[in-house]
Design an enzyme around this catalytic site. Sequence first.
Site, PDB file in Angstrom:
ATOM      1  CG  HIS A 130      -1.997   1.463   0.971  1.00  0.00           C
ATOM      2  ND1 HIS A 130      -2.770   1.507   1.133  1.00  0.00           N
ATOM      3  CD2 HIS A 130      -1.600   2.413   1.758  1.00  0.00           C
ATOM      4  CE1 HIS A 130      -3.661   2.396   1.526  1.00  0.00           C
ATOM      5  NE2 HIS A 130      -2.752   3.418   1.809  1.00  0.00           N
ATOM      6  CD  GLU A 131       1.486   3.591   3.404  1.00  0.00           C
ATOM      7  OE1 GLU A 131       2.196   4.938   3.418  1.00  0.00           O
ATOM      8  OE2 GLU A 131       0.721   3.266   4.699  1.00  0.00           O
ATOM      9  CG  HIS A 148       0.250   6.221  -0.321  1.00  0.00           C
ATOM     10  ND1 HIS A 148      -0.855   7.108  -1.396  1.00  0.00           N
ATOM     11  CD2 HIS A 148      -0.599   6.253   0.409  1.00  0.00           C
ATOM     12  CE1 HIS A 148      -1.747   6.921  -0.853  1.00  0.00           C
ATOM     13  NE2 HIS A 148      -1.320   5.657   0.504  1.00  0.00           N
ATOM     14  CG  HIS A 151     -13.434   9.603  10.689  1.00  0.00           C
ATOM     15  ND1 HIS A 151     -13.227   8.700  11.757  1.00  0.00           N
ATOM     16  CD2 HIS A 151     -12.449   9.206   9.747  1.00  0.00           C
ATOM     17  CE1 HIS A 151     -12.433   8.429  11.640  1.00  0.00           C
ATOM     18  NE2 HIS A 151     -11.806   8.192  10.130  1.00  0.00           N
ATOM     19  N   GLY A 164     -12.822  16.249  12.702  1.00  0.00           N
ATOM     20  CA  GLY A 164     -11.321  15.850  11.439  1.00  0.00           C
ATOM     21  C   GLY A 164     -11.619  16.259  10.180  1.00  0.00           C
ATOM     22  N   GLY A 165     -11.555  15.984   8.798  1.00  0.00           N
ATOM     23  CA  GLY A 165     -11.163  16.588   7.907  1.00  0.00           C
ATOM     24  C   GLY A 165     -11.904  15.539   7.321  1.00  0.00           C
ATOM     25  CE1 TYR A 166     -11.399   9.917   5.089  1.00  0.00           C
ATOM     26  CE2 TYR A 166     -10.019  11.094   7.615  1.00  0.00           C
ATOM     27  CZ  TYR A 166     -10.261  10.195   6.098  1.00  0.00           C
ATOM     28  OH  TYR A 166      -9.063   9.793   5.886  1.00  0.00           O
TER      29      TYR A 166
HETATM   30 ZN   LIG Z   1      -3.191   5.252   2.061  1.00  0.00          ZN
END
Ligand SMILES: [Zn+2]
Length: 700
Positions: free
Chosen positions: A484-485, A488, A616, A620-622
């Site tokens: 996954h990383e 990115h 979230h 948060g930013g969601y």
């Molecule tokens: Zn990710």
Amino acid sequence: MTEHANITENPLLIGKGLPPFEAIKPDLVVPAFEKLLAKLDAELTNLEAQVEPTWSGLVEPLDRLKESLNWSWGVVSHLMGVKNSPELRQAYETVQPKVVQFYNKLSQSKPLYDAFKKLGESDRSDTLDPAQQRIVESAIKDAELSGVGLSGEKKERFNAIQLELAELGTKFSNHVLDATKAFSLTLTSKEEVEGLPSSLLSLAAQSARAAGEENATPENGPWRITLDLPSYGPFMQHSTRSDLREKLYRAFISRASSGELDNTPAIDRILQLRKEKAALLGFNSYAELSLARKMAPSVEAVEALLEELRRVSYDAAAKDLAELKAYAAAKNVAEANDLKHWDISFWAERQREEKFAFNAEELRPYFPLPQVLDGLFSLAKRLFGVTITPADGTAPVWHEDVRYFQIADETGAPIAYFYLDPYSRPAEKRGGAWMDECIVRAKIMENGTTTTRLPVAYLVCNQTPPVDGKPSLMTFGEVETLFHEFGHGLQHMLTKVDYPDAAGINNIEWDAVELPSQFMENWCYHRESLFGMAKHYETGETLPEHYYQKLLAARNYMSGSAMLRQLHFAIVDLELHHRYQPGGDETPADVRSRIAKTTTVLAPLPEDAFLCAFGHIFAGGYAAGYYSYKWAEVLSADAFSAFEEAGLADEKALTDTGIRFRDTVLALGGSKHPMDVFKSFRGREPSTVALLRHNGLVAA
Ligand SMILES: [Zn+2]
């Protein structure tokens, strides 16, 4: 001492290249930023006075200014994550508010905004290429969303709303934290901890010791169970005591919903202020404001997607529950005839153990890190034509375990580098895994010559270090995390964009940013890729077929229920930020109950105050963005299905598709709208078919 010598003496002020980690000490942070921020402040004032609405008179000097701050702040933030210490934390806390303030000043600069507007309105098609045009458009939009276009009373009101929202967000999350801390269950007899795994017993004993039970041990207790997820989650899955699970469950769902910590008033106020803020900026709802900077074209488009997924996953979730009930009933346990909310996790876990008959630990010997890296790198070679080789020793590192790698293209020319910090170091390193930018690709003019600055990524994981002469042995989940990383990282490193504002992951709408990362996870289940790397570290034996089959089956275990849960959150979030009228007939809790009728198969209990802890979207930013999880999953699954269609066993087809993926999704970064990028890879707009199929869910 000259000014110049002074600056070069502090390694945090070098401003370019690989950071000299060994020379960077916490006591250098505060003096470095005092100096840097003063210098940048003067430069900004200067730029605002002289700015010209051209690329070289606006964007380039602004980039130099931002890059200078990004470099120094990036080093400090990175070290906060991987080499934390009380001294560094203190320095960080001293400097952070000033850095945030400066970033705000940059994004709210009226002279710069006016210059961007002029540049955007001028006939620029012959002077700016499409990537530059999009950078200008994004800068204008970001500035407008931060209120720059407002003036007079409207501006004052906007700023007052921003301030109040920030305070309410902090208050909201503090209430959740305090309410979570306020409850605990101290267990003293072995009978009360029956079924709990040893890791939870250790955690619970540690928690008891921290609460004053000096002699608490994992073996003999007392054990203190809390509402923190690492304690709450495993307890609900493993405690055999339905009565204790009920106690814990009821405490969990009513957090921050009464007394001094009640978040209900904050929710009302936040929704009201967001609506007002959206109106000031000219939007019909906060959801429309949120979507203005996202890939999703409209609220209707998001709702259509969520509804499509809901119809399919609702039926699957209903079937999951019926199956679970039948499974529990066959066990002849009292509670089994009438499963309650607090019984679901427990029985789901029993059924999982029985169905798949393996645990995460058993697979570790097949996934030693060096072999997993070989597998990952050979996959990158096959799909994208890039060659990855160790370059340890050519770059400064912050810890001896950190590795450094080079990526070369088909001609052998280096195009990027990355650090890999794989192992957990609880004393100084944050948990979890992430990719971060060390250096962003850019064309650099220096002393009259133009060079390409190559990107460098930080890949950070938290897996078990090598012990007793064995290599680091990974769980399958850790392998997925690394892939996954790395996904990115690929988008950051294989970018072909030369403007730092749109290179790699920059300027990508955040409902699209998880595309390459989730895409890479799919390859962990790809037969050739998996068997190529999964070999026993001692015997060399390939992972037995039955494990592979179990991994595939376990991937979709109760996937309908999991998807429906995410959809419930996403739909509630959208409804509250789009149609809900503060002060109208329905309360936010009523909205949630109404939506629960079609998005849960076991209706929430009357006292379930889930919204009061939904950080979230309230802290948060969601906000009006929770749907992004599903949106990006549709993209990544659909992208992977292009490889399936080409033929996963056909090497030539894989390479062709891989190069196309590299030239579009991985190369174009934020230089184009993500829908255009996706269409240039896939040849059409995204479809949900692949996501549903990968989850074992098929549209009715
Ligand atoms: Zn990710």
